[in-house]
Motif scaffolding. Sequence first.
Motif, PDB file in Angstrom:
ATOM      1  N   THR A  65     101.541  21.697-105.697  1.00 37.21           N
ATOM      2  CA  THR A  65     102.630  21.502-104.435  1.00 37.21           C
ATOM      3  C   THR A  65     101.786  21.400-103.131  1.00 37.21           C
ATOM      4  N   VAL A  66     100.687  22.085-102.919  1.00 39.39           N
ATOM      5  CA  VAL A  66      99.805  21.931-101.612  1.00 39.39           C
ATOM      6  C   VAL A  66      99.081  20.563-101.577  1.00 39.39           C
ATOM      7  N   TRP A  67      98.579  20.300-102.701  1.00 40.78           N
ATOM      8  CA  TRP A  67      97.845  19.082-102.776  1.00 40.78           C
ATOM      9  C   TRP A  67      98.935  17.886-102.512  1.00 40.78           C
ATOM     10  N   THR A  68     100.097  17.775-103.176  1.00 39.17           N
ATOM     11  CA  THR A  68     101.191  16.799-102.767  1.00 39.17           C
ATOM     12  C   THR A  68     101.312  16.818-101.349  1.00 39.17           C
ATOM     13  N   ALA A  69     101.518  18.076-100.773  1.00 45.55           N
ATOM     14  CA  ALA A  69     101.970  17.886 -99.574  1.00 45.55           C
ATOM     15  C   ALA A  69     101.085  17.240 -98.687  1.00 45.55           C
ATOM     16  N   TYR A  70      99.554  17.675 -98.764  1.00 43.78           N
ATOM     17  CA  TYR A  70      98.481  17.205 -98.096  1.00 43.78           C
ATOM     18  C   TYR A  70      98.481  15.844 -98.206  1.00 43.78           C
ATOM     19  N   MET A  71      98.613  15.146 -99.460  1.00 42.23           N
ATOM     20  CA  MET A  71      98.606  13.696 -99.562  1.00 42.23           C
ATOM     21  C   MET A  71      99.704  12.959 -98.988  1.00 42.23           C
ATOM     22  N   PHE A  72     100.862  13.375 -99.306  1.00 43.31           N
ATOM     23  CA  PHE A  72     102.015  12.482 -98.878  1.00 43.31           C
ATOM     24  C   PHE A  72     102.784  12.813 -97.761  1.00 43.31           C
TER      25      PHE A  72
END
Length: 107
Positions: A65-72
């Motif tokens: 979730t954190v990675w997705t938020a950071y990327m998108f």
Amino acid sequence: KQWYQRRVAITAGGMEEEYVPERGGIHYFFWILTVRYNIWTGSYCLEPWERKLFNITMITVLLMTVWTAYMFLPGWLTSSMSMLCASTDKILAHAGDMTKSIGDNFH
């Protein structure tokens, strides 16, 4: 000085020892967080291997979730704000034209 208190609980399975930190310290704070997490997720009912598997799954979901938020999220916010600002500029420009025409009528 010990930073914990020893508690003994008598259960159906026999006696169980538990070490509880003294109130007010950093150990107590993290112990309380752990207890709240175990109660909130219900993982205190699981066996140790099930608890490990559950915690690994929870950490994986959190990291994804954190990675997705950071990327998108930055790209999505940028495009949303540019659309919002563009439409807001059009509305404000139209409102400015309207006030000009209304002001001209009163002079």
